[in-house]
Design a protein around this motif. Structure first.
Motif, mmCIF file in Angstrom:
data_model
loop_
_atom_site.group_PDB
_atom_site.id
_atom_site.type_symbol
_atom_site.label_atom_id
_atom_site.label_comp_id
_atom_site.label_asym_id
_atom_site.label_seq_id
_atom_site.Cartn_x
_atom_site.Cartn_y
_atom_site.Cartn_z
ATOM 1 N N LEU A 1 -2.340 7.877 -1.110
ATOM 2 C CA LEU A 1 -2.894 8.466 -2.326
ATOM 3 C C LEU A 1 -2.343 9.866 -2.558
ATOM 4 O O LEU A 1 -2.305 10.348 -3.683
ATOM 5 C CB LEU A 1 -4.414 8.605 -2.198
ATOM 6 C CG LEU A 1 -5.283 7.428 -2.549
ATOM 7 C CD1 LEU A 1 -6.738 7.750 -2.230
ATOM 8 C CD2 LEU A 1 -5.146 7.046 -3.992
ATOM 9 N N TRP B 1 -5.450 5.364 0.456
ATOM 10 C CA TRP B 1 -4.280 4.572 0.088
ATOM 11 C C TRP B 1 -4.553 3.717 -1.137
ATOM 12 O O TRP B 1 -5.625 3.138 -1.276
ATOM 13 C CB TRP B 1 -3.893 3.642 1.244
ATOM 14 C CG TRP B 1 -3.582 4.376 2.485
ATOM 15 C CD1 TRP B 1 -2.355 4.824 2.895
ATOM 16 C CD2 TRP B 1 -4.498 4.796 3.491
ATOM 17 N NE1 TRP B 1 -2.462 5.480 4.089
ATOM 18 C CE2 TRP B 1 -3.766 5.486 4.483
ATOM 19 C CE3 TRP B 1 -5.872 4.672 3.661
ATOM 20 C CZ2 TRP B 1 -4.356 6.032 5.608
ATOM 21 C CZ3 TRP B 1 -6.475 5.220 4.780
ATOM 22 C CH2 TRP B 1 -5.716 5.891 5.742
ATOM 23 N N HIS B 2 -3.565 3.642 -2.027
ATOM 24 C CA HIS B 2 -3.563 2.656 -3.108
ATOM 25 C C HIS B 2 -3.114 1.338 -2.488
ATOM 26 O O HIS B 2 -2.237 1.339 -1.629
ATOM 27 C CB HIS B 2 -2.534 3.017 -4.188
ATOM 28 C CG HIS B 2 -2.878 4.200 -5.000
ATOM 29 N ND1 HIS B 2 -3.790 4.159 -6.027
ATOM 30 C CD2 HIS B 2 -2.412 5.467 -4.961
ATOM 31 C CE1 HIS B 2 -3.874 5.347 -6.568
ATOM 32 N NE2 HIS B 2 -3.052 6.161 -5.944
ATOM 33 N N TRP C 1 -12.294 -0.745 -6.299
ATOM 34 C CA TRP C 1 -11.416 -1.616 -7.080
ATOM 35 C C TRP C 1 -10.966 -0.907 -8.334
ATOM 36 O O TRP C 1 -11.779 -0.349 -9.068
ATOM 37 C CB TRP C 1 -12.132 -2.915 -7.442
ATOM 38 C CG TRP C 1 -12.513 -3.714 -6.235
ATOM 39 C CD1 TRP C 1 -13.743 -3.766 -5.646
ATOM 40 C CD2 TRP C 1 -11.649 -4.516 -5.439
ATOM 41 N NE1 TRP C 1 -13.693 -4.573 -4.539
ATOM 42 C CE2 TRP C 1 -12.416 -5.042 -4.386
ATOM 43 C CE3 TRP C 1 -10.296 -4.842 -5.507
ATOM 44 C CZ2 TRP C 1 -11.885 -5.885 -3.426
ATOM 45 C CZ3 TRP C 1 -9.763 -5.682 -4.545
ATOM 46 C CH2 TRP C 1 -10.550 -6.196 -3.514
ATOM 47 N N ASN C 2 -9.659 -0.910 -8.610
ATOM 48 C CA ASN C 2 -9.119 -0.360 -9.853
ATOM 49 C C ASN C 2 -8.954 -1.451 -10.897
ATOM 50 O O ASN C 2 -8.893 -1.170 -12.078
ATOM 51 C CB ASN C 2 -7.765 0.311 -9.613
ATOM 52 C CG ASN C 2 -7.899 1.565 -8.791
ATOM 53 O OD1 ASN C 2 -8.956 2.146 -8.681
ATOM 54 N ND2 ASN C 2 -6.801 1.988 -8.191
ATOM 55 N N THR D 1 -5.905 -4.570 -7.607
ATOM 56 C CA THR D 1 -5.506 -3.244 -7.136
ATOM 57 C C THR D 1 -6.758 -2.450 -6.795
ATOM 58 O O THR D 1 -7.848 -2.735 -7.297
ATOM 59 C CB THR D 1 -4.707 -2.475 -8.205
ATOM 60 O OG1 THR D 1 -5.534 -2.286 -9.356
ATOM 61 C CG2 THR D 1 -3.428 -3.208 -8.591
ATOM 62 N N GLY D 2 -6.568 -1.466 -5.932
ATOM 63 C CA GLY D 2 -7.695 -0.624 -5.567
ATOM 64 C C GLY D 2 -7.284 0.525 -4.683
ATOM 65 O O GLY D 2 -6.101 0.775 -4.461
ATOM 66 N N ILE D 3 -8.286 1.216 -4.195
ATOM 67 C CA ILE D 3 -8.099 2.339 -3.273
ATOM 68 C C ILE D 3 -8.855 2.011 -1.997
ATOM 69 O O ILE D 3 -10.019 1.593 -2.045
ATOM 70 C CB ILE D 3 -8.615 3.656 -3.882
ATOM 71 C CG1 ILE D 3 -7.791 4.001 -5.126
ATOM 72 C CG2 ILE D 3 -8.559 4.781 -2.847
ATOM 73 C CD1 ILE D 3 -8.310 5.192 -5.897
ATOM 74 N N TYR D 4 -8.171 2.186 -0.883
ATOM 75 C CA TYR D 4 -8.782 1.985 0.433
ATOM 76 C C TYR D 4 -9.058 3.363 1.001
ATOM 77 O O TYR D 4 -8.144 4.161 1.189
ATOM 78 C CB TYR D 4 -7.824 1.210 1.340
ATOM 79 C CG TYR D 4 -8.421 0.858 2.674
ATOM 80 C CD1 TYR D 4 -9.171 -0.298 2.827
ATOM 81 C CD2 TYR D 4 -8.231 1.674 3.780
ATOM 82 C CE1 TYR D 4 -9.721 -0.633 4.058
ATOM 83 C CE2 TYR D 4 -8.782 1.349 5.011
ATOM 84 C CZ TYR D 4 -9.524 0.193 5.133
ATOM 85 O OH TYR D 4 -10.071 -0.136 6.350
ATOM 86 N N SER E 1 -2.337 -3.073 -3.461
ATOM 87 C CA SER E 1 -2.294 -4.161 -4.437
ATOM 88 C C SER E 1 -1.947 -5.447 -3.700
ATOM 89 O O SER E 1 -1.334 -5.423 -2.634
ATOM 90 C CB SER E 1 -1.279 -3.889 -5.545
ATOM 91 O OG SER E 1 0.032 -3.866 -5.024
ATOM 92 N N PHE F 1 0.844 -1.188 0.000
ATOM 93 C CA PHE F 1 0.000 0.000 0.000
ATOM 94 C C PHE F 1 0.878 1.236 0.000
ATOM 95 O O PHE F 1 2.038 1.184 0.399
ATOM 96 C CB PHE F 1 -0.956 0.008 1.203
ATOM 97 C CG PHE F 1 -0.262 0.221 2.516
ATOM 98 C CD1 PHE F 1 -0.159 1.486 3.066
ATOM 99 C CD2 PHE F 1 0.297 -0.845 3.207
ATOM 100 C CE1 PHE F 1 0.486 1.680 4.268
ATOM 101 C CE2 PHE F 1 0.943 -0.664 4.397
ATOM 102 C CZ PHE F 1 1.035 0.609 4.936
#
Length: 70
Positions: A10, A19-20, A42-43, A31-34, A22, A7
């Motif tokens: 951002l 936070w990004h 979800w990215n 991958t995503g953003i928390y 993976s 992580f």
């Protein structure tokens, strides 16, 4: 089981929440953003419905441990 969890903030100002992240699950990268409220955006393609709730719980626990309980 989640492997290779990573992580990063951002924002350049690391005091700001977000936070990004993976990780790999069953040889597939996600991958995503928390977000601060625990929401996950979800990215990548999101995990299957069969596993998504379990993975969300694991991500939440990892973020609590790494970010909030430093």
């Amino acid at each position: 089981m989640i492997t290779h969890f990573q992580f990063k903030s951002l924002f350049e100002n690391k005091e700001m929440p977000g936070w990004h992240f993976s990780f790999y699950f069953k040889k597939q990268k996600f991958t995503g953003i928390y977000h601060q409220n625990g929401e996950i955006q979800w990215n990548s393609e999101h995990p299957s419905d069969e596993h998504i709730e379990q993975l969300k719980e694991q991500i939440h626990e990892l973020m609590l441990f790494h970010v909030y309980e430093k």
